[in-house]
Motif scaffolding. Structure first.
Motif, short mmCIF file in Angstrom:
data_model
loop_
_atom_site.label_atom_id
_atom_site.label_comp_id
_atom_site.label_asym_id
_atom_site.label_seq_id
_atom_site.Cartn_x
_atom_site.Cartn_y
_atom_site.Cartn_z
N CYS A 475 0.83 -1.21 0.00
CA CYS A 475 0.00 0.00 0.00
C CYS A 475 0.87 1.26 0.00
O CYS A 475 0.58 2.22 -0.73
CB CYS A 475 -0.94 -0.01 1.20
N TYR A 476 1.91 1.27 0.82
CA TYR A 476 2.82 2.41 0.85
C TYR A 476 3.44 2.63 -0.53
O TYR A 476 3.53 3.76 -1.02
CB TYR A 476 3.92 2.18 1.89
N THR A 477 3.85 1.55 -1.16
CA THR A 477 4.49 1.66 -2.47
C THR A 477 3.52 2.20 -3.52
O THR A 477 3.89 3.00 -4.38
CB THR A 477 5.05 0.29 -2.90
N ALA A 478 2.26 1.77 -3.45
CA ALA A 478 1.25 2.28 -4.39
C ALA A 478 1.05 3.78 -4.20
O ALA A 478 0.94 4.54 -5.18
CB ALA A 478 -0.07 1.54 -4.21
N VAL A 479 1.01 4.23 -2.94
CA VAL A 479 0.87 5.66 -2.66
C VAL A 479 2.10 6.41 -3.18
O VAL A 479 1.98 7.47 -3.80
CB VAL A 479 0.68 5.91 -1.15
N LEU A 480 3.28 5.86 -2.93
CA LEU A 480 4.51 6.50 -3.39
C LEU A 480 4.55 6.58 -4.91
O LEU A 480 4.97 7.60 -5.48
CB LEU A 480 5.72 5.73 -2.86
N LYS A 481 4.11 5.53 -5.60
CA LYS A 481 4.11 5.53 -7.06
C LYS A 481 3.20 6.63 -7.60
O LYS A 481 3.54 7.32 -8.58
CB LYS A 481 3.67 4.16 -7.59
N GLY A 482 2.03 6.81 -6.96
CA GLY A 482 1.14 7.90 -7.39
C GLY A 482 1.74 9.26 -7.10
O GLY A 482 1.60 10.20 -7.89
N HIS A 483 2.41 9.37 -5.97
CA HIS A 483 3.10 10.60 -5.57
C HIS A 483 4.16 10.97 -6.61
O HIS A 483 4.27 12.13 -7.04
CB HIS A 483 3.74 10.34 -4.21
N ILE A 484 4.92 9.99 -7.05
CA ILE A 484 5.97 10.21 -8.05
C ILE A 484 5.36 10.55 -9.40
O ILE A 484 5.81 11.48 -10.10
CB ILE A 484 6.88 8.97 -8.16
N ALA A 485 4.32 9.82 -9.80
CA ALA A 485 3.70 10.03 -11.11
C ALA A 485 3.16 11.45 -11.25
O ALA A 485 3.35 12.10 -12.28
CB ALA A 485 2.59 9.01 -11.33
N LEU A 503 -3.58 10.70 -11.98
CA LEU A 503 -2.22 10.14 -12.00
C LEU A 503 -1.83 9.57 -10.64
O LEU A 503 -1.14 8.56 -10.56
CB LEU A 503 -1.22 11.21 -12.42
N SER A 504 -2.26 10.22 -9.58
CA SER A 504 -1.89 9.76 -8.24
C SER A 504 -2.72 8.56 -7.79
O SER A 504 -2.35 7.88 -6.84
CB SER A 504 -2.06 10.91 -7.24
N ARG A 505 -3.84 8.31 -8.47
CA ARG A 505 -4.73 7.23 -8.04
C ARG A 505 -4.54 5.92 -8.82
O ARG A 505 -4.91 4.85 -8.34
CB ARG A 505 -6.19 7.68 -8.17
N ILE A 506 -3.98 6.00 -10.02
CA ILE A 506 -3.88 4.81 -10.88
C ILE A 506 -3.19 3.64 -10.18
O ILE A 506 -3.68 2.50 -10.24
CB ILE A 506 -3.20 5.17 -12.21
N PRO A 507 -2.05 3.85 -9.50
CA PRO A 507 -1.42 2.70 -8.83
C PRO A 507 -2.31 2.08 -7.76
O PRO A 507 -2.24 0.86 -7.53
CB PRO A 507 -0.15 3.30 -8.21
N LEU A 508 -3.14 2.87 -7.11
CA LEU A 508 -4.08 2.35 -6.13
C LEU A 508 -5.25 1.65 -6.81
O LEU A 508 -5.68 0.56 -6.41
CB LEU A 508 -4.58 3.48 -5.23
N TRP A 509 -5.78 2.29 -7.85
CA TRP A 509 -6.92 1.72 -8.56
C TRP A 509 -6.60 0.33 -9.12
O TRP A 509 -7.48 -0.54 -9.20
CB TRP A 509 -7.35 2.64 -9.70
N LYS A 510 -5.37 0.13 -9.53
CA LYS A 510 -5.00 -1.17 -10.09
C LYS A 510 -5.22 -2.30 -9.10
O LYS A 510 -5.38 -3.45 -9.48
CB LYS A 510 -3.54 -1.15 -10.54
N ASN A 511 -5.22 -1.94 -7.81
CA ASN A 511 -5.43 -2.93 -6.76
C ASN A 511 -6.79 -2.77 -6.08
O ASN A 511 -7.03 -3.33 -5.00
CB ASN A 511 -4.32 -2.81 -5.71
N GLY A 512 -7.67 -1.98 -6.70
CA GLY A 512 -8.99 -1.78 -6.14
C GLY A 512 -8.99 -0.90 -4.91
O GLY A 512 -9.88 -1.01 -4.06
N LEU A 513 -8.03 -0.01 -4.79
CA LEU A 513 -7.90 0.87 -3.63
C LEU A 513 -8.11 2.32 -4.06
O LEU A 513 -8.03 2.65 -5.24
CB LEU A 513 -6.52 0.71 -2.98
N ASP A 514 -8.35 3.21 -3.09
CA ASP A 514 -8.56 4.63 -3.38
C ASP A 514 -8.48 5.42 -2.08
O ASP A 514 -8.23 4.84 -1.01
CB ASP A 514 -9.92 4.84 -4.05
#
Length: 648
Positions: A475-485, A503-514
């Protein structure tokens, strides 16, 4: 207390003429502020809910509170069983609920000073379908039952020096008047507290965490007025305002002066005195000399101007659109940008010093693995009884590090210092005596900022001092990936914040998170920490717009929360092409504090993302070095050691 007050309110509603079927209690003050003084926290008093955003509706049989996704969990915990939580975005809007649940011809009471023009008009339109009426009350009924309401405090107005403001009051007034002429307006009523402070280069302490003054401004093509409690105005401030032909008038005279402005009879004492000395007739503000029948307009911002002031104007003479000061204030000049960059470097040093201290304390008190070490196994540890660390005690320590920095004036909002389940409460506020103790085996999130005279800061970091679970790391990594994007985005001029938000949500959305909050907001220059739109910037029109525009997160109720936040500056992008001749923009990070490598799952990160982290950490180490001692610098060097890609 709130329960008894509900009963008293209903008695007042019943005895009112006409009797009220419902009473609206918003969060806002007379200036439609997000953060208000203690004496203006009426919704908090009556409901017990302490979040900054929300609206209470009281009927004879029900009490309902609307708030947004940041506060769903908090409201659930704070509201008594006499209240019903209404979730914005999921439940009907308040006006729709009233139409569907109250009888035709129902009378809905409001304090017209605490409701904006656009909100009142939206409600009025909705109520017209069922002939329901919006009743403007002459007194605020909550004040009638709030017996220990805090008294108004007399806090001095101060001046913001040119070296920090970067623009004189004279130039700001000149630019504003040019905008009035351009839009065929002869005057403007400035109601937002940060706009008055910015326009007149004044600051104050009337609202906790926001260096603003309870004041209004009226500016026309030939006069400028400041409405403020004169007891707050020193001779120095009065002289500075007078030098710019700004007349100081008592705060509570603004309503009558708006009526005079509407009738063209508002004059300044400066003009009257000058005319008298020259033996001339006084020309009323807005008087048209050329015989033109064109009606000149009075500009108000319907989002910040209250219904009470608007009611003193004729609707056909009002220009209703966003204040021209909103964008002018958002476009930071070179002095402001320089100050903001310097403030964020000093603030970053304070955050690193805090992390160094906290890392040491967590290891000493709890036997934690620490910021860098990930143990093979995790287990609960008992603290040493004499050295208990709590969410409040550690946040106080963070403030102490900031307080030692140059130009420090205070915090920019109450520090969100949250452990484990509390971190899932997006705007959690720890309280001494009831807050949680730190736990080496739980995520710790701190969202904090400071007011420095050269800039306002806002930063969030999430850390773990034990062994994070695979799920927490993912989860942390998904948030960081959106932060970077989002931080790496390149986009054409005019792109909306809504477009970039994805852009910040796509890494979370890929895992059904938001997450249930915006991804960014404007930030002031020694002004409000929340400035302008809540979702990044709408629209992006300048390379000098500064905003805290990168704070994706993820929250699991009852478990943990993750958020990362940096302040960014919009700048020109160096692109190979310029399709459509629009010009292309990008972001510059000005927040400096390391991300915790232990919480990253490198297998989920691309080589480009790992390279970005390494580059950011390298710059972080470079800019903070002059502000750290040898021990702190050694810690930072370890925290920012380059990450090797798993494939290498």
């Amino acid at each position: 207390m709130a329960s008894d007050s509900l009963d008293e309110l209903r008695s007042l509603m019943k005895s009112h003429s006409p009797p009220l079927d419902a009473l609206v209690v918003p969060s806002e003050d007379n200036h439609q502020s997000e953060y208000v003084s203690d004496r203006d926290k009426r919704r908090e008093f009556i409901s017990g809910f302490t979040g900054s955003a929300g609206l209470a509706l009281i009927t004879m049989n029900e009490a309902l509170l609307w708030t947004d996704g940041r506060y769903f969990l908090q409201a659930t915990q704070q509201l008594s069983d006499r209240w019903k939580l209404m979730r914005i975005g999921e439940d009907p809007a308040v006006e729709n609920w009233i139409v569907d649940n109250l009888q035709s011809d129902a009378a809905v009471g409001i304090d017209p000073w605490c409701v904006s023009v656009d909100t009142a008009q939206r409600w009025t339109q909705a109520f017209s379908k069922s002939r329901q009426k919006l009743i403007q009350l002459s007194v605020n009924l909550v004040d009638e039952v709030w017996r220990d309401r805090p008294a108004a405090e007399i806090r001095p107005v101060t001046l913001q020096p040119f070296k920090f403001a970067g623009c004189t009051v004279a130039d700001k007034l000149k630019n504003l008047r040019e905008k009035l002429v351009q839009d065929k307006a002869y005057g403007i009523i400035v109601t937002a507290l940060d706009e008055v402070a910015w326009l007149y280069n004044i600051r104050g302490n009337d609202v906790s965490y926001s260096p603003v003054v309870h004041a209004y401004a009226i500016v026309t093509t030939d006069l400028a007025l400041c409405y403020v409690d004169k007891r707050k105005v020193s001779s120095e401030v009065h002289s500075s305002l007078s030098e710019n032909d700004i007349e100081v008038r008592e705060y509570n005279t603004v309503s009558s002066d708006v009526s005079l402005l509407a009738s063209g009879k508002l004059i300044s004492s400066f003009a009257a005195k000058a005319s008298e000395e020259n033996g001339e007739n006084v020309v009323n503000a807005g008087h048209i000399e050329d015989g033109s029948q064109e009606k000149k307009l009075i500009w108000i911002d319907p989002a910040s101007c209250c219904l009470a002031l608007y009611s003193n104007l004729n609707s056909d003479q009002v220009l209703m659109q966003q204040s021209p000061l909103a964008l002018a204030k958002a476009i930071k000049n070179h002095f402001e940008l320089d100050g903001l960059r310097k403030a964020h470097i000093r603030d970053g040093a304070a955050v690193v010093q805090y992390l160094v201290w906290l890392d040491g304390e967590m290891q000493k008190v709890y036997g934690a693995a620490g910021f860098f070490t990930e143990p093979e196994e995790t287990h609960k540890r008992k603290h040493q009884e004499t050295e208990k660390l709590t969410e409040v005690s550690v946040s106080d320590k963070l403030e102490s590090f900031r307080a030692k920095k140059e130009h420090f004036k205070g915090l920019s909002f109450p520090t969100i210092s949250s452990v484990g389940p509390n971190a899932s409460i997006i705007h959690y506020k720890p309280e001494a005596g009831t807050c949680a103790e730190l736990d080496a085996d739980s995520i710790y999130l701190f969202d904090s900022g400071a007011q420095y005279q050269d800039g306002t800061t806002d930063i969030t970091r999430t850390v773990h001092f034990g062994k994070p679970s695979a799920h927490e790391k993912a989860c942390y990594t998904a948030v960081l990936k959106g932060h970077i994007a989002l931080g790496n985005a390149v986009f054409p001029n005019g792109t909306t914040g809504h477009t970039l938000d994805i852009l910040s949500r796509i890494p979370l959305w890929k895992n059904g998170l938001d997450y249930r909050h915006g991804t960014g907001h404007g930030i002031g220059s020694y002004l409000n920490v929340h400035e302008g739109e809540k979702i990044i910037i709408i629209p992006l029109r300048t390379v000098l717009y500064l905003h805290s525009g990168n704070k994706p997160g993820y929250y699991e109720d009852g478990n943990f929360g993750i958020r990362l936040e940096n302040v960014l500056v919009v700048k020109e992008a160096d692109t190979k092409f310029n399709f459509g001749e629009k010009g292309y923009l990008s972001f510059e990070h000005i927040t400096w504090a390391p991300y915790q490598k232990k919480l990253m799952n490198l297998n989920l990160m691309t080589p480009e993302e790992i390279s970005w982290v390494n580059s950011y950490h390298s710059t972080c180490k470079e800019v903070l070095a002059p502000y750290l001692n040898d021990q702190e610098m050694e810690w930072l060097k370890k925290a920012t050691e380059p990450i090797a890609s798993p494939a290498s």
